[in-house]
Motif scaffolding. Structure first.
Motif, PDB file in Angstrom:
ATOM      1  N   GLY A   1       0.825  -1.204   0.000  1.00 24.17           N
ATOM      2  CA  GLY A   1       0.000   0.000   0.000  1.00 24.17           C
ATOM      3  C   GLY A   1       0.856   1.250   0.000  1.00 24.17           C
ATOM      4  N   SER A   2       0.273   2.331   0.438  1.00 26.19           N
ATOM      5  CA  SER A   2       0.970   3.614   0.488  1.00 26.19           C
ATOM      6  C   SER A   2       1.759   3.740   1.785  1.00 26.19           C
ATOM      7  CB  SER A   2      -0.043   4.753   0.398  1.00 26.19           C
ATOM      8  OG  SER A   2      -0.879   4.758   1.556  1.00 26.19           O
TER       9      SER A   2
ATOM     10  N   ILE B   1       5.703  -5.803   4.609  1.00 28.10           N
ATOM     11  CA  ILE B   1       4.883  -4.613   4.406  1.00 28.10           C
ATOM     12  C   ILE B   1       5.587  -3.697   3.419  1.00 28.10           C
ATOM     13  CG2 ILE B   1       3.909  -2.547   5.492  1.00 28.10           C
ATOM     14  CD1 ILE B   1       3.519  -4.228   8.021  1.00 28.10           C
ATOM     15  N   ARG B   2       4.892  -3.391   2.341  1.00 29.29           N
ATOM     16  CA  ARG B   2       5.471  -2.563   1.283  1.00 29.29           C
ATOM     17  C   ARG B   2       4.795  -1.205   1.242  1.00 29.29           C
ATOM     18  NH1 ARG B   2       4.173  -7.244  -2.064  1.00 29.29           N
ATOM     19  NH2 ARG B   2       5.781  -8.831  -1.804  1.00 29.29           N
ATOM     20  N   ARG B   3       5.608  -0.177   0.969  1.00 23.89           N
ATOM     21  CA  ARG B   3       5.102   1.189   0.913  1.00 23.89           C
ATOM     22  C   ARG B   3       5.356   1.789  -0.475  1.00 23.89           C
ATOM     23  NH1 ARG B   3       6.958  -0.124   5.886  1.00 23.89           N
ATOM     24  NH2 ARG B   3       5.785   0.577   7.713  1.00 23.89           N
ATOM     25  N   ASN B   4       5.178   3.090  -0.581  1.00 26.71           N
ATOM     26  CA  ASN B   4       5.368   3.763  -1.868  1.00 26.71           C
ATOM     27  C   ASN B   4       6.770   3.542  -2.419  1.00 26.71           C
ATOM     28  OD1 ASN B   4       2.812   4.817  -1.671  1.00 26.71           O
ATOM     29  ND2 ASN B   4       3.454   6.847  -1.045  1.00 26.71           N
ATOM     30  N   ARG B   5       6.843   3.188  -3.665  1.00 30.64           N
ATOM     31  CA  ARG B   5       8.120   3.118  -4.376  1.00 30.64           C
ATOM     32  C   ARG B   5       7.912   3.577  -5.805  1.00 30.64           C
ATOM     33  NH1 ARG B   5      13.021  -0.765  -3.038  1.00 30.64           N
ATOM     34  NH2 ARG B   5      12.957  -0.692  -0.780  1.00 30.64           N
ATOM     35  N   THR B   6       8.976   3.985  -6.422  1.00 35.01           N
ATOM     36  CA  THR B   6       8.923   4.387  -7.821  1.00 35.01           C
ATOM     37  C   THR B   6      10.265   4.056  -8.453  1.00 35.01           C
ATOM     38  OG1 THR B   6       8.286   6.186  -9.317  1.00 35.01           O
ATOM     39  CG2 THR B   6       9.730   6.760  -7.469  1.00 35.01           C
TER      40      THR B   6
END
Length: 332
Positions: free
Chosen positions: A151-152, A170-175
């Protein structure tokens, strides 16, 4: 099911997904109706990538072969899986990992991308009824032995609060970013343009920021990006383009555009839809040092890095955030 049976079921699913079954075609059309970002071109592109890069018997067997997966884990856990919804079937790799590991999975699908994954699970259950005993959907995840949540940054804090005491990923914003040196060929720029614009730029593997040498000539890239000017036919994209262009104009900010994509200098690697940030550099080595171990960056394209055009073509071993999902599952 044995591990080999699970692999063969996934291979069968890949054949089905690449076929023209009327039910599958209707589901893809419904996914677009319910989420205007999921245009048919992108659904088909995501499906093709999954089928050719994931759901091939030799690829699957080589992948799982390095993990010594048993037919059944010593202790079968229920893994809660919170899926993102930014691009079509973005959570499929996590599902594949849990399914092949032999654990059960409870899926909280994103409201933006639940049509496709629900249908595929239903199809698996029709072929193999025992799938229904191991794969389920829920609006809220409780009572699981482990969790994988994407998620974010904001939702990441929520996930940490509720799932932190259990084994978790737990994954957060990535680009993703591109490092250019000015020697890129026309073919490479065309591939880079795809890395930028595929899925309207909504994926964590889309290139949203470019590092370029001083006095870099942007004209060839802007010309190449005109290939995607038809994106303005889609109201969601056009709304973003008009809105962010207006913000730059009103803020008296310098920008370049080709009437469909905006380039503007900005230190943030995260750019909005229809816009790409760039930064100038003098020392290439300093750029790589800056990107090394940067938790905001999923992947980097450029000479000496991931090849242009490969950003949205992950293989089975390309784990989100660099965390080995299958290794995590085998350790439960």
């Amino acid at each position: 099911m044995t591990l080999q049976e699970r692999i063969q079921l996934m291979v069968r699913l890949g054949v089905y997904m690449q076929g023209t079954d009327a039910g599958w075609e209707n589901v893809k059309a419904r996914a677009y109706r319910e989420n205007a970002w999921f245009i048919p071109e992108f659904i088909n592109r995501s499906v093709d990538s999954i089928c050719t890069r994931f759901l091939q018997a030799p690829l699957l067997e080589a992948w799982v072969g390095s993990y010594n997966l048993p037919d059944t884990p010593a202790k079968v856990q229920t893994v809660g899986l919170v899926m993102a919804g930014n691009i079509p079937l973005v959570g499929f790799h996590d599902f594949l990992c849990v399914f092949l590991s032999g654990h059960s999975v409870l899926i909280k699908a994103s409201s933006k991308d639940e049509v496709l994954i629900r249908h595929l699970v239903e199809q698996l259950s029709q072929w193999e009824p025992s799938v229904a005993e191991r794969v389920a959907f829920a609006g809220q995840l409780k009572g699981c032995g482990a969790y994988i949540a994407t998620g974010s940054n904001n939702s990441g804090r929520y996930f940490e609060y509720y799932f932190g005491k259990y084994p978790h990923i737990i994954r957060r914003n990535r680009t993703s970013v591109g490092v250019l040196d000015g020697s890129e060929t026309r073919t490479e720029l065309e591939a880079l343009a795809e890395d930028i614009q595929l899925y309207f730029g909504l994926g964590c593997r889309n290139i949203t920021q470019l590092y370029v040498p001083e006095k870099y000539d942007f004209i060839p890239l802007l010309t190449t990006l005109k290939k995607y000017e038809y994106f303005l036919d889609f109201h969601k994209y056009k709304h973003n383009y008009d809105y962010h262009l207006a913000l730059l104009i009103m803020g008296n900010k310098y920008y370049m555009n080709n009437d469909s994509v905006i380039l503007t200098e900005n230190t943030s690697p995260f750019s909005p839809v229809s816009q790409v940030h760039y930064q100038y550099y003098k020392d290439t080595a300093a750029v790589w040092d800056r990107l090394k171990n940067n938790n905001d960056i999923q992947c980097v394209v450029g000479h000496g890095a991931l090849a242009f055009g490969e950003a949205q073509r992950p293989s089975l071993g390309d784990y989100a955030d660099g965390v080995d999902t299958l290794r995590f599952l085998t350790a439960l």
